[in-house]
Design a protein around this motif. Structure first.
Motif, PDB file in Angstrom:
ATOM      1  N   PHE A 254       0.831  -1.204   0.000  1.00  0.00           N
ATOM      2  CA  PHE A 254       0.000   0.000   0.000  1.00  0.00           C
ATOM      3  C   PHE A 254       0.865   1.253   0.000  1.00  0.00           C
ATOM      4  N   SER A 255       1.890   1.280   0.847  1.00  0.00           N
ATOM      5  CA  SER A 255       2.743   2.464   0.954  1.00  0.00           C
ATOM      6  C   SER A 255       3.469   2.740  -0.354  1.00  0.00           C
ATOM      7  N   ARG A 256       3.959   1.693  -1.020  1.00  0.00           N
ATOM      8  CA  ARG A 256       4.658   1.881  -2.301  1.00  0.00           C
ATOM      9  C   ARG A 256       3.714   2.451  -3.357  1.00  0.00           C
ATOM     10  N   ARG A 257       2.514   1.894  -3.441  1.00  0.00           N
ATOM     11  CA  ARG A 257       1.550   2.359  -4.441  1.00  0.00           C
ATOM     12  C   ARG A 257       1.120   3.794  -4.144  1.00  0.00           C
ATOM     13  N   PHE A 258       0.926   4.111  -2.881  1.00  0.00           N
ATOM     14  CA  PHE A 258       0.499   5.450  -2.495  1.00  0.00           C
ATOM     15  C   PHE A 258       1.584   6.474  -2.832  1.00  0.00           C
ATOM     16  N   ARG A 259       2.821   6.163  -2.506  1.00  0.00           N
ATOM     17  CA  ARG A 259       3.927   7.077  -2.806  1.00  0.00           C
ATOM     18  C   ARG A 259       4.056   7.305  -4.309  1.00  0.00           C
ATOM     19  N   ALA A 260       3.921   6.239  -5.087  1.00  0.00           N
ATOM     20  CA  ALA A 260       4.054   6.365  -6.535  1.00  0.00           C
ATOM     21  C   ALA A 260       2.978   7.288  -7.122  1.00  0.00           C
ATOM     22  N   HIS A 261       1.785   7.260  -6.519  1.00  0.00           N
ATOM     23  CA  HIS A 261       0.682   8.064  -7.063  1.00  0.00           C
ATOM     24  C   HIS A 261       0.705   9.496  -6.549  1.00  0.00           C
ATOM     25  N   PHE A 262       0.917   9.678  -5.221  1.00  0.00           N
ATOM     26  CA  PHE A 262       0.812  11.001  -4.612  1.00  0.00           C
ATOM     27  C   PHE A 262       2.152  11.702  -4.419  1.00  0.00           C
ATOM     28  N   GLY A 263       3.240  10.980  -4.632  1.00  0.00           N
ATOM     29  CA  GLY A 263       4.550  11.603  -4.493  1.00  0.00           C
ATOM     30  C   GLY A 263       5.036  11.723  -3.071  1.00  0.00           C
ATOM     31  N   MET A 264       4.342  11.093  -2.126  1.00  0.00           N
ATOM     32  CA  MET A 264       4.763  11.084  -0.728  1.00  0.00           C
ATOM     33  C   MET A 264       4.181   9.845  -0.060  1.00  0.00           C
ATOM     34  N   PRO A 265       4.805   9.361   0.995  1.00  0.00           N
ATOM     35  CA  PRO A 265       4.278   8.181   1.683  1.00  0.00           C
ATOM     36  C   PRO A 265       3.013   8.525   2.463  1.00  0.00           C
ATOM     37  N   PRO A 266       2.227   7.520   2.827  1.00  0.00           N
ATOM     38  CA  PRO A 266       0.994   7.782   3.571  1.00  0.00           C
ATOM     39  C   PRO A 266       1.210   8.574   4.856  1.00  0.00           C
TER      40      PRO A 266
END
Length: 272
Positions: A254-266
């Motif tokens: 989840f954290s990897r996918r979120f960072r890739a999309h939003f440019g920052m970790p959750p």
């Protein structure tokens, strides 16, 4: 399912941006409405999920409300909506007010009263996730208001004619968009979605990509990550709980996918 009305938010925190005054869901029940036209000082949104009803106003307008009807009523507009006597429906509702909504009223479709039928249908689960958690702080309340504006803007972008038609999406693709918008766990097989739309998967994927601008898989992924962002803003759920709720393999995936999309970790997104 038993009849009930669930109130998720009542008199939410008053913020500099506005307030969610009331929000909840009527579940297979008869809505409690006055017998005459009413006038509200706030904006009203009603989304009919099951069942039918009627909308009318002081100008003599009267329209049937079918499943999928999104009814907006601006402040000061005399109106009535509800089911026929003794009939029930399932409806999401929210009453809201404030300068944030006034400033985006035209862009978000808040200036014109009455029902409309967006195609594609904006995610009902996303709206539920915005409304189901009472804010615990002023900051959380403001995040909730921004999330509601985002949802209203999505609905306004896809608002169609009263018959539900949409000139930019074919019925098959519109059905697929609606299905994938609510598949926030990523559990529905894409070939099944294609089959439900009456198309082979290759044809469905090609037409979906051409009309929406994303592949079905990418579209669903973005909606799931947007839902994750809402949960980070509005709840105290851990990253592990959010990952499990939205069907990610684990919190690290989840954290990897979120960072890739939003440019920052959750964690940074939640703290921002």
């Amino acid at each position: 399912m038993g009849m009930r009305t669930v109130v998720a938010v009542a008199e939410g925190p008053v913020t500099r941006l506005g307030q969610v005054v009331l929000a909840g869901e009527v579940v297979d029940d008869e809505p409690i409405m006055p017998s005459t036209l009413r006038v509200m000082d706030q904006y009203v949104l009603s989304v009919v999920l099951e069942g039918e009803g009627t909308y009318r106003d002081a100008e003599g307008r009267e329209e049937r409300l079918l499943p999928g009807a999104h009814t907006i009523v601006p402040p000061g507009v005399p109106h009535w909506y509800g089911t026929d006597p003794g009939r029930r429906w399932t409806e999401l509702f929210v009453v809201f007010t404030g300068p944030l909504f006034d400033s985006v009223a035209e862009l978000s479709g808040l200036t014109v009263a009455g029902p409309r039928y967006p195609r594609p249908v904006p995610s009902i689960e996303a709206l539920r996730s915005v409304l189901r958690t009472p804010p615990r702080s002023q900051r959380a309340a403001e995040h909730q208001l921004f999330a509601l504006v985002d949802w209203l803007h999505d609905a306004a972008d896809s608002a169609g004619a009263p018959d539900g038609s949409a000139p930019d999406l074919s019925p098959e693709v519109a059905q697929g968009v609606s299905r994938l918008s609510d598949d926030l766990t990523g559990s529905v097989d894409l070939e099944t979605v294609a089959a439900e739309s009456g198309l082979t998967y290759d044809t469905f994927r090609r037409r979906f990509t051409a009309e929406v601008g994303q592949t079905p898989s990418a579209f669903r992924s973005v909606r799931r990550l947007q839902a994750a962002a809402t949960l980070l803003r509005l709840t105290d759920m851990t990253h592990r709980e959010i990952a499990r709720t939205l069907g990610f393999a684990d919190e690290f995936h989840f954290s990897r996918r979120f960072r890739a999309h939003f440019g920052m970790p959750p964690r940074a997104y939640r703290a921002s």
